[in-house]
Design a protein around this motif. Structure first.
Motif, PDB file in Angstrom:
ATOM      1  N   LEU A   1       0.876   7.208  -6.714  1.00 53.49           N
ATOM      2  CA  LEU A   1       0.220   8.305  -5.517  1.00 53.49           C
ATOM      3  C   LEU A   1      -0.904   7.269  -4.807  1.00 53.49           C
ATOM      4  CD1 LEU A   1      -0.944  11.806  -6.210  1.00 53.49           C
ATOM      5  CD2 LEU A   1      -2.642  10.061  -5.088  1.00 53.49           C
ATOM      6  N   TRP A   2      -0.821   7.571  -3.293  1.00 55.41           N
ATOM      7  CA  TRP A   2      -1.831   7.036  -2.344  1.00 55.41           C
ATOM      8  C   TRP A   2      -2.860   8.093  -2.193  1.00 55.41           C
ATOM      9  CZ3 TRP A   2      -3.684   2.207  -1.647  1.00 55.41           C
ATOM     10  CH2 TRP A   2      -4.259   1.866  -0.177  1.00 55.41           C
ATOM     11  N   GLY A   3      -4.103   7.925  -1.882  1.00 56.68           N
ATOM     12  CA  GLY A   3      -4.882   8.841  -1.290  1.00 56.68           C
ATOM     13  C   GLY A   3      -6.218   8.220  -0.760  1.00 56.68           C
ATOM     14  N   GLY A   4      -6.823   8.808  -0.169  1.00 53.39           N
ATOM     15  CA  GLY A   4      -8.110   8.363   0.825  1.00 53.39           C
ATOM     16  C   GLY A   4      -9.288   8.950  -0.119  1.00 53.39           C
ATOM     17  N   ASP A   5     -10.405   8.266  -0.723  1.00 57.01           N
ATOM     18  CA  ASP A   5     -11.639   8.821  -1.021  1.00 57.01           C
ATOM     19  C   ASP A   5     -11.313  10.089  -1.962  1.00 57.01           C
ATOM     20  OD1 ASP A   5     -14.405   8.661  -0.969  1.00 57.01           O
ATOM     21  OD2 ASP A   5     -14.630   9.992   0.440  1.00 57.01           O
TER      22      ASP A   5
ATOM     23  N   GLY B   1       0.378  10.546   0.089  1.00 53.33           N
ATOM     24  CA  GLY B   1       1.688  10.545  -0.165  1.00 53.33           C
ATOM     25  C   GLY B   1       1.820  10.071  -1.570  1.00 53.33           C
ATOM     26  N   TRP B   2       3.043   9.895  -2.375  1.00 57.64           N
ATOM     27  CA  TRP B   2       3.610   9.126  -3.361  1.00 57.64           C
ATOM     28  C   TRP B   2       5.018   9.104  -3.414  1.00 57.64           C
ATOM     29  CZ3 TRP B   2       1.889  14.689  -2.851  1.00 57.64           C
ATOM     30  CH2 TRP B   2       2.826  15.557  -2.528  1.00 57.64           C
ATOM     31  N   LEU B   3       5.425   8.565  -4.412  1.00 59.54           N
ATOM     32  CA  LEU B   3       6.691   8.017  -4.580  1.00 59.54           C
ATOM     33  C   LEU B   3       6.988   8.202  -6.328  1.00 59.54           C
ATOM     34  CD1 LEU B   3       6.246   4.229  -3.286  1.00 59.54           C
ATOM     35  CD2 LEU B   3       7.306   6.274  -2.160  1.00 59.54           C
TER      36      LEU B   3
ATOM     37  N   ALA C   1       5.668   4.061   4.291  1.00 65.58           N
ATOM     38  CA  ALA C   1       5.457   5.167   5.155  1.00 65.58           C
ATOM     39  C   ALA C   1       5.112   6.557   4.306  1.00 65.58           C
ATOM     40  CB  ALA C   1       6.428   5.665   6.208  1.00 65.58           C
ATOM     41  N   ARG C   2       5.876   6.631   3.239  1.00 65.85           N
ATOM     42  CA  ARG C   2       6.009   7.699   2.273  1.00 65.85           C
ATOM     43  C   ARG C   2       4.684   7.944   1.689  1.00 65.85           C
ATOM     44  NH1 ARG C   2      10.817   9.075  -0.273  1.00 65.85           N
ATOM     45  NH2 ARG C   2       9.498  10.273  -1.911  1.00 65.85           N
ATOM     46  N   LEU C   3       3.935   6.780   1.217  1.00 61.10           N
ATOM     47  CA  LEU C   3       2.930   6.611   0.804  1.00 61.10           C
ATOM     48  C   LEU C   3       1.658   6.767   1.629  1.00 61.10           C
ATOM     49  CD1 LEU C   3       2.924   3.463  -1.542  1.00 61.10           C
ATOM     50  CD2 LEU C   3       2.914   5.787  -2.454  1.00 61.10           C
ATOM     51  N   ASP C   4       1.700   6.277   3.066  1.00 59.12           N
ATOM     52  CA  ASP C   4       0.733   6.626   4.075  1.00 59.12           C
ATOM     53  C   ASP C   4       0.641   8.108   4.588  1.00 59.12           C
ATOM     54  OD1 ASP C   4      -0.419   4.109   4.083  1.00 59.12           O
ATOM     55  OD2 ASP C   4       1.313   3.312   5.776  1.00 59.12           O
TER      56      ASP C   4
END
Length: 214
Positions: free
Chosen positions: A184-188, A132-134, A112-115
């Motif tokens: 780190l998670w992201g979109g486009d 989001g990121w860890l 969820a932290r990433l999402d």
């Protein structure tokens, strides 16, 4: 609107906007309906006309792009495209259902932290941007909780296949853990479209570790 590789221009009034944003970028009490002109924050009920924008005016979307530009260039050392499954990293793990207000496992909390840990930066119209990121310790913990590394040849799998996407994520996790880095998670993200000289790109499985080849 994605930032180019060029340095962003004038953001007069940025400090005033940052005073309204929480440390994790999960929320901002200005909301998204604002613009800044000549250093003055202006709330609006309808977006300004394009003709209203001059060299001194910027808005939420410019702000989110600026934060993405800074974070990806100051912190990102490697990145990978994780396929077409969707904008939620949790969607590839059946253990987490993503109910926002339901009790979740430790794995669910990390996913969820990433999402949506940096929810304010996610474009509400298309899901683009940093999600989001860890940190490094949380990244190691995530690797201990997610399903084991997939085995066998993933080269023939569709990029919407759960196993393929888990393999891509494991490649990034191994790389990050070996260097004591976070995730780190992201979109486009805009940096995916650039040949940034200081960033390692995992290209559609071409750079995956040997263990995925057989």
């Amino acid at each position: 609107m994605a930032l180019s590789s060029e340095t962003p221009g004038n953001f007069e009034g940025l400090a005033e906007v940052m005073a309204h944003v929480d440390d994790s970028f999960s929320d901002c009490d200005l909301g998204r309906n604002f613009a800044v002109a000549h250093g003055e924050i202006r709330a609006w009920s309808q977006p300004p006309e394009l003709s209203d924008y001059d060299g001194s005016m910027w808005d939420y979307y410019d702000f989110a792009d600026l934060v993405e530009w800074i974070i990806t260039r100051e912190t990102l050392q490697a990145c990978a495209w994780l396929g077409s499954w969707g904008s939620r990293v949790s969607s590839v793990f059946r253990e987490y259902r993503g109910e926002k207000h339901a009790p979740v496992s430790e794995l669910g909390t990390l996913l969820a932290r990433l999402d949506h840990g940096a929810a304010y930066l996610i474009d509400p119209t298309g899901g683009e941007g940093i999600h989001g990121w860890l940190d490094a310790a949380e990244t190691r913990r995530l690797a201990a909780l997610i399903p084991p590394k997939p085995r066998g040849d993933i080269g023939d799998l569709s990029t919407t296949d759960r196993c393929w996407m888990q393999g891509q994520l494991w490649a990034v996790l191994d790389w990050a853990i070996g260097r004591d880095l976070g995730l780190l998670w992201g979109g486009d993200l805009g940096i995916l479209y650039e040949q940034h000289p200081e960033v390692v790109f995992f290209d559609d499985g071409a750079s995956l570790p040997v263990w995925l080849a057989g």
